[in-house]
Write an enzyme that holds these catalytic residues in place. Structure first.
Site, short mmCIF file in Angstrom:
data_model
loop_
_atom_site.label_atom_id
_atom_site.label_comp_id
_atom_site.label_asym_id
_atom_site.label_seq_id
_atom_site.Cartn_x
_atom_site.Cartn_y
_atom_site.Cartn_z
N SER A 1 0.84 -1.19 0.00
CA SER A 1 0.00 0.00 0.00
C SER A 1 0.88 1.24 0.00
CB SER A 1 -0.94 -0.01 1.21
OG SER A 1 -1.91 1.01 1.07
N ASN A 2 0.31 2.38 0.35
CA ASN A 2 1.09 3.59 0.45
C ASN A 2 0.47 4.49 1.52
OD1 ASN A 2 -0.78 5.68 -0.78
ND2 ASN A 2 -0.68 4.18 -2.43
N ALA A 3 1.17 5.57 1.82
CA ALA A 3 0.87 6.34 3.02
C ALA A 3 -0.16 7.46 2.80
CB ALA A 3 2.16 6.93 3.58
N ALA B 1 -4.20 7.74 -4.33
CA ALA B 1 -2.85 7.24 -4.64
C ALA B 1 -2.99 5.75 -4.95
CB ALA B 1 -1.92 7.48 -3.46
N VAL C 1 6.96 6.60 -0.76
CA VAL C 1 5.51 6.56 -0.54
C VAL C 1 4.92 5.15 -0.43
CG1 VAL C 1 5.09 8.82 -1.58
CG2 VAL C 1 4.94 6.79 -3.02
#
Lengths: 235, 235
Positions: free
Chosen positions: A42-44, A108, B38
């Site tokens: 995943s991403n932040a 995102a 990210v």
């Protein structure tokens, strides 16, 4: 918050909501790509920017479908909320929300998913060797919508670019490649605090023109973008 | 919550806190392994179980150091909180919290990290090919602490096993391999709702013995485990 409420109030001043009767789609948050039943990629992304945009559009009278991955901020007021997990689910949800006048892709989205997520939790072998993961490219949701035939394509297709370095170069290339109308680029390098934070800095691209919006809150980005959308659709 | 408060009250009845003067370490939540600035690899651990255990130990008088990855539940009352991101950071934080009498490893530590996280956001190439990611095994924090020399090793080292299928077989193998004293095994298969949920089902292993605790809340697991720890250290 007081300033935002005032801006929302001024947007409604005179009784006319500039986006009344318009349909908008806003994607937000990260997507989460499963590796096995417990692990994921995943991403932040926190979802803050997507929520701010959705609320600014809704405040101006638009009917907003908010399609969100698993995010900390995922409940914009006044919007229809569609929770999803993976990029494939987000793509289907966007397609299901058409037709729309406005589509803002603030999510995102993971660029890659795992080709075949394992049905049971992957075990370490005795040597601690990592499992081989086969990645597949996820659908490019923004480009897909931007390249729809005119009768299905939203009048305004707006993308985001999160970059670490070479902001304008990367953002211009992305705008051209995706075929979207506008692109909001920001620098998410570690130390900027943009991912997850309340503040950002935006380079706004519309066709060949570029505007540096400088440093501002994500709430202010939402207001400014919604104002510009309203002005564009009025023109 | 009322029941838990009552249990906490009864634990303190008579004025004697059974774990007064004891030092405990509790790890909790997922770890997050960066791919680039990210993107990351993680898992769906919510931190609920770790928080419940930390609070149950603290209520009984233990001085608890709570070492947590980025989790939804990360603020146990009455504990010293040490936030970390990666497995390597968690390992260092655990070492720094020694000596301790009790160590409970409830975190869902990523088994693998990325060998060299990219300093800038990885770009898709024109063909959409995924970047090659080289994984490396993360430190085995539980086994590392369980195998410390006697003068550094906590008297009670307690692990968790999250499995999808073959629960007892996998759990017995894990207990032996890790060298811990007790192991709490639960089934986190999709559909059980254990990951992220308030309820769980525990198979409790202590040496050769096994006890099926059945289905219970994570708060109840915390209380039951803390009671058993207190009884063990009293004996």
């Amino acid at each position: 918050a007081i300033l935002e409420a005032m801006e929302g109030h001024f947007a409604r001043r005179g009784g006319a909501l500039p986006l009344a009767g318009k349909r908008a789609i806003v994607t937000s948050g990260p997507t989460r790509e499963p590796i096995d039943p417990v692990r994921y990629l995943s991403n932040a992304s926190s979802g803050r920017q997507g929520v701010a945009i959705a609320e600014a559009l809704s405040t101006r009278g638009a009917a907003v479908t908010f399609i969100t991955g698993p995010a900390e901020f995922a409940r914009p007021k006044g919007c229809t909320i569609v929770p999803v997990t993976t990029a494939l689910e987000m793509e289907r949800a966007v397609a299901a929300a058409l037709p729309a006048d406005i589509a803002v892709f603030a999510a995102a989205v993971a660029d890659w998913g795992i080709a075949e997520p394992a049905p049971a939790k992957l075990k370490k072998d005795a040597a601690g060797t990592a499992p081989a993961l086969e990645f597949i490219a996820n659908p490019d949701i923004l480009a897909g919508i931007a390249h729809l035939p005119a009768d299905r394509r939203p009048a305004l297709v707006i993308g985001f670019a999160a970059e670490t370095g070479n902001l304008e170069t990367h953002a211009r290339a992305k705008l051209a490649r995706k075929g979207c109308d506008w692109l909001l680029a920001n620098d998410v390098s570690p130390g900027t605090g943009v991912f997850g934070g309340a503040d950002t800095a935006i380079l706004f691209l519309a066709g060949d023109s570029a505007e540096d919006w400088g440093a501002l809150s994500k709430a202010a980005v939402g207001e400014r973008l919604a104002e510009r959308i309203a002005a564009h659709l009025r023109a």
